[in-house]
Enzyme design. Sequence first.
Site, mmCIF file in Angstrom:
data_model
loop_
_atom_site.group_PDB
_atom_site.id
_atom_site.type_symbol
_atom_site.label_atom_id
_atom_site.label_comp_id
_atom_site.label_asym_id
_atom_site.label_seq_id
_atom_site.Cartn_x
_atom_site.Cartn_y
_atom_site.Cartn_z
ATOM 1 N N SER A 1 10.515 9.240 11.735
ATOM 2 C CA SER A 1 10.584 8.222 12.777
ATOM 3 C C SER A 1 11.970 7.624 12.975
ATOM 4 O O SER A 1 12.880 8.330 13.366
ATOM 5 C CB SER A 1 9.551 7.148 12.470
ATOM 6 O OG SER A 1 9.478 6.251 13.528
ATOM 7 N N HIS A 2 12.135 6.343 12.658
ATOM 8 C CA HIS A 2 13.397 5.668 12.944
ATOM 9 C C HIS A 2 14.455 5.909 11.860
ATOM 10 O O HIS A 2 15.575 5.429 11.984
ATOM 11 C CB HIS A 2 13.159 4.166 13.100
ATOM 12 C CG HIS A 2 12.545 3.550 11.876
ATOM 13 N ND1 HIS A 2 11.234 3.712 11.548
ATOM 14 C CD2 HIS A 2 13.087 2.794 10.895
ATOM 15 C CE1 HIS A 2 10.972 3.070 10.417
ATOM 16 N NE2 HIS A 2 12.087 2.511 9.998
ATOM 17 N N ASP B 1 12.615 5.670 19.730
ATOM 18 C CA ASP B 1 13.065 6.047 18.387
ATOM 19 C C ASP B 1 12.930 7.544 18.137
ATOM 20 O O ASP B 1 12.620 8.319 19.047
ATOM 21 C CB ASP B 1 12.299 5.249 17.322
ATOM 22 C CG ASP B 1 10.850 5.674 17.206
ATOM 23 O OD1 ASP B 1 10.294 6.161 18.218
ATOM 24 O OD2 ASP B 1 10.270 5.547 16.113
ATOM 25 N N THR C 1 0.695 -4.661 8.847
ATOM 26 C CA THR C 1 1.722 -3.814 9.461
ATOM 27 C C THR C 1 1.354 -2.335 9.348
ATOM 28 O O THR C 1 0.900 -1.876 8.304
ATOM 29 C CB THR C 1 3.052 -4.080 8.741
ATOM 30 O OG1 THR C 1 3.465 -5.411 9.046
ATOM 31 C CG2 THR C 1 4.132 -3.107 9.177
ATOM 32 N N GLU D 1 3.366 -4.300 17.695
ATOM 33 C CA GLU D 1 4.021 -4.762 16.474
ATOM 34 C C GLU D 1 5.402 -5.281 16.845
ATOM 35 O O GLU D 1 6.026 -4.796 17.801
ATOM 36 C CB GLU D 1 4.190 -3.615 15.481
ATOM 37 C CG GLU D 1 2.883 -3.060 14.961
ATOM 38 C CD GLU D 1 3.128 -2.107 13.790
ATOM 39 O OE1 GLU D 1 2.992 -2.562 12.646
ATOM 40 O OE2 GLU D 1 3.455 -0.942 14.026
HETATM 41 C C1 VG1 Z 1 8.007 -0.211 9.830
HETATM 42 C C2 VG1 Z 1 7.569 -1.308 10.778
HETATM 43 C C3 VG1 Z 1 6.104 -1.135 11.130
HETATM 44 C C4 VG1 Z 1 5.891 0.266 11.714
HETATM 45 C C5 VG1 Z 1 6.402 1.310 10.747
HETATM 46 C C6 VG1 Z 1 6.325 2.710 11.308
HETATM 47 O O1 VG1 Z 1 7.288 -0.288 8.630
HETATM 48 O O2 VG1 Z 1 7.795 -2.564 10.215
HETATM 49 O O3 VG1 Z 1 5.720 -2.140 12.026
HETATM 50 O O4 VG1 Z 1 4.524 0.479 11.970
HETATM 51 O O5 VG1 Z 1 7.764 1.060 10.424
HETATM 52 O O6 VG1 Z 1 7.047 2.808 12.490
HETATM 53 P P1 VG1 Z 1 7.895 -0.969 7.299
HETATM 54 O O7 VG1 Z 1 6.857 -0.773 6.230
HETATM 55 O O8 VG1 Z 1 9.174 -0.281 7.026
HETATM 56 O O9 VG1 Z 1 8.117 -2.403 7.650
HETATM 57 V V1 VG1 Z 1 7.729 4.274 12.918
HETATM 58 O O10 VG1 Z 1 8.136 4.209 14.473
HETATM 59 O O11 VG1 Z 1 9.063 4.306 11.842
HETATM 60 O O12 VG1 Z 1 6.646 5.437 12.449
HETATM 61 CO CO CO Z 2 8.517 5.998 15.222
#
Ligand code: VG1
Ligand code: CO
Length: 544
Positions: free
Chosen positions: A113-114, A278, A345, A364
Amino acid sequence: MTCKTVATQPFSDQKPGTSGLRKLVSVFQQPHYLENFVQAIFDSIGDFKGQTLVVGGDGRFYNRQATQIILKMAAANGFGRVKVGQGGILSTPATSAVIRKYNAFGGIILSASHNPGGPDGDFGIKYNIDNGGPAPEKVTDAIYDRSKTITEYKIVDAPDINLDILGTSTLEGMTVEVIDSVIDYAALMESLFDFDRIRQLFTTGKFRMCMDSLHAVTGSYAHAIFEQRLGAPKGTVQNGVPLEDFGGGHPDPNLVYAHDLVEVMFGENAPDFGAASDGDGDRNMILGRNFFVTPSDSLAVLAANATLVPGYRNGLAGIARSMPTSQAPDRVAAKLGIDCYETPTGWKFFGNLLDAGKATLCGEESFGTGSNHIREKDGLWAVLFWLNILAVTGKSVEELMKEHWQTYGRNYYSRHDYEAIDSDRANTLITQLRDKLPTLKGQKFGSYEVEYSDDFSYTDPIDGSVSQKQGVRIGFTDGSRIVFRLSGTGTQGATLRLYVERYEADPAKHNDDPQVALGELIAIADTIAQIKSLTGMDKPTVIT
Ligand code: VG1
Ligand code: CO
């Protein structure tokens, strides 16, 4: 072609986090590492003989190799068919859409993801169930348990499949179908939004947009939808060719990592509307000319204006938001007379509410917004939702947002991330904070008095499952909140997230810088949690 069984030994670190298993590429490249996890998935999801699996990823480094391994393992384990995105590419929302459209048994998404990509970056894998959504905790727990005892996996010995040519082939009795990555998703978007109105907006020549795909997966989707179908001029999409290392950046749409877009939108002669998504296309950032929309506010605005959009013309059943997301959507829900659910979350917690028809929109604070059209958050969907509202109302992003605050009041909101801190220090901070929780109620800090303090626990209203320790919350008597969590998506050290929120009803006070409006609460958070001294960092890595 032969099907072989390979002996292996368990890895102890295959526990999925907030969204799948994420590790450095080098970890995934260890012999048997990916295979073990994939076999643990197949051993935990029930009888899929002859069924369809959807496979795709965000195109990051190792996506293609991993896709070949998964195809061969799916064949050896008895799937009837795999639908795989062309080039191994499917965004997370597109995967969810394809699983639902073709009644697949489930899907595997290859993405971190990001998180940054490339040979020195991160890789990830997650499993989605038949509703198209992330596997719930009981499934991810079962996968983790299995990964700890695994002794062998099954794989077909066969040449690689050509992932670049659309069409079907066979792998040890299993059909492999290479599908167009965009078509099904684009058709779903067209069924929800008023493409004619949005096309008119683009072709007036008076409205300009800049979409930044950050060299990640939405490039192909954004070109096809905005430039080809909606008539936006060429060049509307920037950084629109997916690269294996995302051009060396973080594919994370926020004010820090989407710097190219921020420069354009806060520069001279800025376009009317800006957006970024992202790595895997499920997040969105929305900007107006010289104007940033906080994700929590974005959810609230979409909810308040939903009936302007064809797909939501009949109104919303309910709204759901993650606990650290601001309470701006709650105010809209109250006015609409619908429920607003508060979940931990991670998108997996919205699945049951969406399946049960209790929520229509979800969001979120981490730049994630979505609806019951699929079971994942959806970056381009959010962008189209905004475009549809802008086209119908003729207002600017800033006008819409300010009018919203006038009606509902403003929930000042900010998140501070302290990235890559030492894990022991982070755990100490959270442990000390938890120890303090019972003593905080009634204590005064400056102009604030603590009304409650707890560690968020969630009971799913549909299946009764309980998720504990989902974030430390400290609430004040005026409704303000500070929340602390450790990230479950990072791969190095720990990331502390501090979420701060304060409600302001007075329209004369709606135009402050959130860091100033929240300044006292931010200082209180440091007093209570000793962030600076315990992390050794004097400021956050990222402020959104
Ligand atoms: C983060 C965000 C959460 C989101 C998750 C996956 O998680 O805070 O809101 O659902 O990333 O997003 P964490 O545990 O790092 O706070 V994605 O777009 O990276 O799959
Ligand atoms: Co993502």
